[in-house]
Structures are given as C-alpha cells and as structure tokens.
Design a protein around this motif. Structure first.
Motif, PDB file in Angstrom:
ATOM      1  N   PRO A  78      33.696  37.608  32.547  1.00  0.00           N
ATOM      2  CA  PRO A  78      33.106  36.823  33.631  1.00  0.00           C
ATOM      3  C   PRO A  78      33.151  35.341  33.256  1.00  0.00           C
ATOM      4  O   PRO A  78      32.779  34.953  32.145  1.00  0.00           O
ATOM      5  CB  PRO A  78      31.666  37.343  33.701  1.00  0.00           C
ATOM      6  N   VAL A  79      33.632  34.498  34.172  1.00  0.00           N
ATOM      7  CA  VAL A  79      33.766  33.064  33.897  1.00  0.00           C
ATOM      8  C   VAL A  79      33.384  32.271  35.145  1.00  0.00           C
ATOM      9  O   VAL A  79      33.366  32.797  36.261  1.00  0.00           O
ATOM     10  CB  VAL A  79      35.212  32.696  33.482  1.00  0.00           C
ATOM     11  N   ARG A  80      33.122  30.991  34.924  1.00  0.00           N
ATOM     12  CA  ARG A  80      32.888  30.074  36.035  1.00  0.00           C
ATOM     13  C   ARG A  80      33.989  29.023  36.123  1.00  0.00           C
ATOM     14  O   ARG A  80      34.318  28.537  37.198  1.00  0.00           O
ATOM     15  CB  ARG A  80      31.528  29.388  35.899  1.00  0.00           C
ATOM     16  N   GLU A  81      34.570  28.672  34.989  1.00  0.00           N
ATOM     17  CA  GLU A  81      35.639  27.673  34.974  1.00  0.00           C
ATOM     18  C   GLU A  81      36.594  27.971  33.828  1.00  0.00           C
ATOM     19  O   GLU A  81      36.165  28.349  32.734  1.00  0.00           O
ATOM     20  CB  GLU A  81      35.054  26.266  34.815  1.00  0.00           C
ATOM     21  N   VAL A  82      37.882  27.792  34.088  1.00  0.00           N
ATOM     22  CA  VAL A  82      38.904  28.046  33.073  1.00  0.00           C
ATOM     23  C   VAL A  82      39.932  26.924  33.119  1.00  0.00           C
ATOM     24  O   VAL A  82      40.424  26.566  34.199  1.00  0.00           O
ATOM     25  CB  VAL A  82      39.625  29.386  33.305  1.00  0.00           C
ATOM     26  N   ALA A  83      40.232  26.370  31.956  1.00  0.00           N
ATOM     27  CA  ALA A  83      41.393  25.501  31.802  1.00  0.00           C
ATOM     28  C   ALA A  83      42.438  26.308  31.050  1.00  0.00           C
ATOM     29  O   ALA A  83      42.123  26.944  30.031  1.00  0.00           O
ATOM     30  CB  ALA A  83      41.037  24.229  31.046  1.00  0.00           C
ATOM     31  N   VAL A  84      43.671  26.306  31.531  1.00  0.00           N
ATOM     32  CA  VAL A  84      44.693  27.151  30.914  1.00  0.00           C
ATOM     33  C   VAL A  84      46.037  26.438  30.920  1.00  0.00           C
ATOM     34  O   VAL A  84      46.402  25.758  31.886  1.00  0.00           O
ATOM     35  CB  VAL A  84      44.788  28.522  31.643  1.00  0.00           C
ATOM     36  N   GLY A  85      46.761  26.583  29.829  1.00  0.00           N
ATOM     37  CA  GLY A  85      48.099  26.027  29.724  1.00  0.00           C
ATOM     38  C   GLY A  85      48.942  26.888  28.809  1.00  0.00           C
ATOM     39  O   GLY A  85      48.465  27.874  28.231  1.00  0.00           O
TER      40      GLY A  85
END
Length: 321
Positions: free
Chosen positions: A264-271
């Motif tokens: 469960p997450v609210r915000e994700v930065a992904v690269g």
C-alpha cells in the motif's frame, strides 16, 4: 426531477465508431427523461477538452462515452470540481467500467444507471496524478483512475494498441509476442518520501482499481475510494514464471505465487537504472517516460454511479446537484 444540465462527450473513434453511436443514443434517452444535454464531442481529445472546460461550471455532470482513455480525459476535466463524472463504457478495453460493474455497450441500461445515480448521494473516488520527473523532461501532469503500468505490462500495452483485434485477444497476443525476449527491468524507487532502493522486476504496476488488460484482476482487493494505491511488483522471477503468472491474473490467484508483492502506497517516484528507457501507460494510454512520480489524490473525482451494491460507498453532502 428538476431539469439538470449534463455534458456528453463521446470518443468518435473508440471501438471503431461504436462509442459515437452509443453516445447519440444515450443523449437522446437523457433528453427524453427531461435532462438538458449539451454535446461536447469533438474530432480530437484536445477539442473535446476545450469545449468541456468552457462550459464545465454550468454542468451537473459530464458523461463520457468510450473506453478507459476517454474516462481518464473526463477525470482530468472534472477532478477537484463539483461536476460528477458519468461513464458509459463503449470502448475496446473498458477495464475501469468493469471494476465498477457497469454494463458494456448497452445505451438503455447505461442511461438507467445514470438517471438512478443522479438521485443518489454523491460518491467520491480517488485519482492517480502522474508527473514527469526527469531532469530534462518538460513538466507534464496527467490523471488516471485505474492503473499505471510501469513494466512488462506497459510494453505489452504499447504493442496491443497497434493491433485491430479485440482488446483481450490483442493484449494476450502481445504478451506472447513480448515474452521470448523480455528480461527484468532495473528500477529505482522512492515510496512515500522514503529512501531510494533498487529492485530488478519484470512487472511493476501502480493500481487503484487493479483491473486491466481486458479483465485481468491484477490486484483483486484494490479499492478506488480508500485514499491509497497498491504497488504490485513481481521480483526474482523470469519469463518462464511470467508464462505461469498471466493465466492466473484473470481469476486473481496469481497473488499466491512466490515473488509477487503488493505494497500500500500514497506516492511513488520510479525510474530505471543504467540509462534504460521506458514509457509508462495509464488506463490504456501512453504517458510520461520514466522517471516519473505518481501519487493518489483522495476523493478527487465525484462519480455519477451507485457503488453501494458493489462495495462500501463513501458519500458526501447532498444528493442530485
């Protein structure tokens, strides 16, 4: 019922013109029911958006007719406003509509559902905000309601969009075409402002509805109104494991497999590491290249639907607006 004003936005190209036909029928039926209907459809999404934004403040609801991409367009237009979003599924995939239990390509049933929802308390659902995060990328923000695909599923989506077969067939065919040469992707992630970490994964998806690919139950327990997203990853598995994985997603039993993780997450930065390039897809449409940031916008969209029979609804003040 008081005379309400509803904007109608049909995608003229969705499902080879089916959405245009269904939209005309729904508009006629709404008019017969005493609803003031303004046609906002245009030859392109850009034109339709401009028309809708021009009259948005005068609308009770915006009804979109088409597939998942058209639903996303409608969400971008009404998010954060009192205008309710009605959905008439008439596209190729219709995955978000499936997650709501809506009837597909059925103008009469769709109209009945819309009229019923107009007399019900307002229901709010979450949206996913996707923002490009690359150092040299132009700022770009878009919204999705269902899911953001960040791995093998994004590559499959790109191939499937180029096919003219039925959506489920072309998605399944794309899976089989891409698998022989696919290898896990090297990601970096930052979750909810935490420290950056790295994983190698063939599949990475950020889900609100959890349904995509023509009915795949990627995250069976995902909710569209709980103020959070579900980050699904498949780690430590190769292409042979994916062959066993995908047949099970239509029933949602893949979550029992080793290596499948749901956070469960609210915000994700992904690269991606090592200079790899990948374009994300959301609700069936191409979005920003990685890296990107995606976050939940709780209750951002007022939905013109009655979800009480499907799952617990979250009502806000007022009935028909």
């Amino acid at each position: 019922m008081s005379r309400l004003r509803v904007g109608l936005l049909a995608n003229p190209t969705a499902a080879q013109g089916t959405a245009h036909r269904v939209g005309r029928q729904v508009g006629h039926l709404l008019h017969l029911a005493g609803i003031s209907v303004v046609d906002l459809s245009g030859p392109s999404a850009h034109v339709a958006r401009a028309r809708a934004e021009e009259v948005r403040d005068s609308l009770t609801a915006l009804v979109v007719v088409g597939g998942d991409g058209t639903v996303s367009l409608g969400a971008e237009i009404v998010a954060g406003t009192p205008v309710r979003l009605g959905i008439v599924p008439a596209g190729s995939g219709n995955d978000f509509a499936r997650s709501l239990g809506l009837s597909i390509n059925d103008p009469e049933e769709s109209t009945r559902a819309l009229l019923h929802a107009l007399s019900r308390p307002v229901v709010t659902i979450d949206a996913i905000e996707v923002t490009s995060a690359g150092e040299n990328a132009l700022p770009h923000r878009s919204l999705a309601l269902g899911n953001v695909n960040l791995g093998f599923d994004a590559i499959v989506n790109a191939r499937a969009n180029s096919s003219r077969a039925s959506y489920t067939v072309r998605y399944t065919t794309a899976v089989l075409r891409e698998l022989p040469t696919f290898t896990p992707l090297p990601y970096w992630l930052e979750i909810d402002g935490g420290e950056r970490f790295e994983i190698d994964a063939p599949l990475l998806s950020l889900c609100s509805s959890g349904v995509y690919g023509g009915g795949m139950q990627m995250v069976p327990n995902a909710r569209i109104d709980d103020g959070q997203l579900e980050l699904l990853s498949v780690e430590g598995r190769g292409r042979r494991d994916l062959l066993r994985f995908f047949p099970r997603v239509f029933k949602g039993t893949h979550t029992e497999l080793e290596g499948v993780r749901i956070r469960p997450v609210r915000e994700v930065a992904v690269g991606l590491r090592h200079g790899r390039s990948l374009r994300a897809y959301a609700d069936g449409e191409a979005r920003s290249l990685l890296p990107l940031t995606a976050r939940v916008l709780p209750g951002a969209v007022r939905l013109l639907a009655d979800l009480s029979a499907l799952r617990g609804e979250r009502a806000v003040d007022g009935g028909a607006q």
